[in-house]
Enzyme design. Sequence first.
Site, PDB file in Angstrom:
ATOM      1  N   ARG A   1       8.170   3.748  -4.852  1.00  0.00           N
ATOM      2  CA  ARG A   1       8.232   2.822  -3.710  1.00  0.00           C
ATOM      3  C   ARG A   1       7.169   1.732  -3.839  1.00  0.00           C
ATOM      4  NH1 ARG A   1       7.823   5.432   2.090  1.00  0.00           N
ATOM      5  NH2 ARG A   1       5.642   5.564   1.481  1.00  0.00           N
TER       6      ARG A   1
ATOM      7  N   LEU B   1      11.235   1.238   6.767  1.00  0.00           N
ATOM      8  CA  LEU B   1      10.609   1.784   5.567  1.00  0.00           C
ATOM      9  C   LEU B   1      11.403   3.011   5.122  1.00  0.00           C
ATOM     10  CD1 LEU B   1       8.048   1.382   3.749  1.00  0.00           C
ATOM     11  CD2 LEU B   1       7.194   3.417   4.889  1.00  0.00           C
TER      12      LEU B   1
ATOM     13  N   ARG C   1      -9.055 -19.720  -0.945  1.00  0.00           N
ATOM     14  CA  ARG C   1      -7.946 -19.561  -0.001  1.00  0.00           C
ATOM     15  C   ARG C   1      -6.942 -20.715  -0.072  1.00  0.00           C
ATOM     16  NH1 ARG C   1      -6.133 -20.845   4.933  1.00  0.00           N
ATOM     17  NH2 ARG C   1      -5.030 -19.203   6.071  1.00  0.00           N
TER      18      ARG C   1
ATOM     19  N   LYS D   1       6.374  -1.943   1.895  1.00  0.00           N
ATOM     20  CA  LYS D   1       5.219  -1.336   2.565  1.00  0.00           C
ATOM     21  C   LYS D   1       4.039  -2.308   2.451  1.00  0.00           C
ATOM     22  CE  LYS D   1       3.350   3.323   3.275  1.00  0.00           C
ATOM     23  NZ  LYS D   1       3.486   3.365   4.723  1.00  0.00           N
TER      24      LYS D   1
ATOM     25  N   TYR E   1       0.829  -1.205   0.000  1.00  0.00           N
ATOM     26  CA  TYR E   1       0.000   0.000   0.000  1.00  0.00           C
ATOM     27  C   TYR E   1       0.860   1.249   0.000  1.00  0.00           C
ATOM     28  CZ  TYR E   1       0.925   1.071   4.941  1.00  0.00           C
ATOM     29  OH  TYR E   1       1.532   1.413   6.114  1.00  0.00           O
TER      30      TYR E   1
ATOM     31  N   GLU F   1      12.752   2.677  13.684  1.00  0.00           N
ATOM     32  CA  GLU F   1      11.845   3.725  13.202  1.00  0.00           C
ATOM     33  C   GLU F   1      10.646   3.778  14.135  1.00  0.00           C
ATOM     34  OE1 GLU F   1      10.082   2.820   9.343  1.00  0.00           O
ATOM     35  OE2 GLU F   1      10.214   0.684   9.736  1.00  0.00           O
TER      36      GLU F   1
ATOM     37  N   HIS G   1      -2.395 -20.916   0.334  1.00  0.00           N
ATOM     38  CA  HIS G   1      -1.241 -20.044   0.578  1.00  0.00           C
ATOM     39  C   HIS G   1      -0.481 -19.676  -0.694  1.00  0.00           C
ATOM     40  CE1 HIS G   1      -2.090 -20.994   4.702  1.00  0.00           C
ATOM     41  NE2 HIS G   1      -1.067 -20.268   5.143  1.00  0.00           N
TER      42      HIS G   1
HETATM   43  N1  PDD Z   1       3.157   5.370   7.223  1.00  0.00           N
HETATM   44  N2  PDD Z   1       7.815   3.994   8.692  1.00  0.00           N
HETATM   45  C1  PDD Z   1       6.640   3.334   8.753  1.00  0.00           C
HETATM   46  C2  PDD Z   1       6.593   2.018   9.436  1.00  0.00           C
HETATM   47  C3  PDD Z   1       5.483   3.913   8.172  1.00  0.00           C
HETATM   48  O1  PDD Z   1       4.328   3.250   8.212  1.00  0.00           O
HETATM   49  C4  PDD Z   1       5.577   5.192   7.559  1.00  0.00           C
HETATM   50  C5  PDD Z   1       4.404   5.857   6.917  1.00  0.00           C
HETATM   51  C6  PDD Z   1       6.820   5.839   7.527  1.00  0.00           C
HETATM   52  C7  PDD Z   1       7.019   7.172   6.865  1.00  0.00           C
HETATM   53  O2  PDD Z   1       6.971   7.066   5.454  1.00  0.00           O
HETATM   54  P1  PDD Z   1       6.529   8.290   4.546  1.00  0.00           P
HETATM   55  O3  PDD Z   1       7.430   9.426   4.902  1.00  0.00           O
HETATM   56  O4  PDD Z   1       6.765   7.821   3.152  1.00  0.00           O
HETATM   57  O5  PDD Z   1       5.088   8.584   4.844  1.00  0.00           O
HETATM   58  C8  PDD Z   1       7.924   5.202   8.095  1.00  0.00           C
HETATM   59  C9  PDD Z   1       1.969   5.823   6.529  1.00  0.00           C
HETATM   60  C10 PDD Z   1       1.774   7.294   6.559  1.00  0.00           C
HETATM   61  C11 PDD Z   1       0.781   5.026   7.022  1.00  0.00           C
HETATM   62  O6  PDD Z   1       0.934   3.819   7.141  1.00  0.00           O
HETATM   63  O7  PDD Z   1      -0.288   5.600   7.250  1.00  0.00           O
END
Ligand code: PDD
Length: 287
Positions: free
Chosen positions: A54, A204, A103, A148, A35, A180, A105
């Site tokens: 990304r 991320l 379903r 992501k 996503y 993070e 895997h």
């Molecule tokens: N999340 N690290 C994680 C685990 C994140 O989920 C996000 C962003 C970031 C920052 O990434 P960016 O600068 O590209 O938004 C870092 C989004 C906003 C969310 O899941 O809602």
Amino acid sequence: MSLYDYLLTQDGIITKESLLYPFEERGLQFGDGVYEVIRIYQGSFDLLEEHIERLYRSAEAIRLEVPFAKDTLIASLGQLTEKNDVQTDAKLYLQVTRGSAPREHSFPDVPSNFYAYIEPSERPVSLLQKGVRTILADDIRWDLCYIKSLNLLPNILAKQTAKDKGAFEAILHKDGIVTEGSSSNVFIIKDHILFTHPAAKNILHGCVRSRVLALAPNTGLQVEETAFTTDQLLQADEVFITSTTSEIMPVIEIEGKQIGDGTPGDNTRALQRAYEKESGIQATAFA
Ligand code: PDD
């Protein structure tokens, strides 16, 4: 606030009522998808190409096909904002999953599912001015957090723990090394040096993170993409977190311990101003 009426799917722009999924859907049953969350300021996308790049990297990493060519997707997202007549600050959520199939895997031989929707989203101006409280939490996630992925259980559990304690974010660490936030990247400033975890596979690679690293030298900061410990975090001169929706959010407290004098630091303020300028958004009074 409710969603805008129109969504983009692999079959084009449709109304939100017409999006129906079968119960056997890979995103629903396995979290088998990726996503993005993309900022819209006054009707225009911010960092759009970075997010789309990304998205394709994440999809490729899990052998998932995005059902659009990159330039078609960028053009279609533009059409989506026009169709919805988006004028305000908003955010776009999009996801791609491995489709709808019985379903099992292993991968099914079916087309991917895609949808993107937009909802109004104001900038958190008051928090950007005052700063936020945070907690520390163990980073119990897998090794491939640069993807992501829809699988966010550890992230949502950490965020809920933060919320339960009246905090805005959980700062994650693995064996004492800060990785993070649960939905953000983490930065510290010590003696005019800006530190953040390197863009390795276990975090991320945030789009706001990249912009901050690009802007920092112009504000007089030296940049070090070097991991730091929770002790260094607690002893930093300034701490902030970044994300699409939180921008550059000052951290004024971690686990009840005040950072600096308990107000957003001057370097963080300078970065916030530079960020607003770079994004072409209205300047906030960062006193
Ligand atoms: N999340 N690290 C994680 C685990 C994140 O989920 C996000 C962003 C970031 C920052 O990434 P960016 O600068 O590209 O938004 C870092 C989004 C906003 C969310 O899941 O809602």
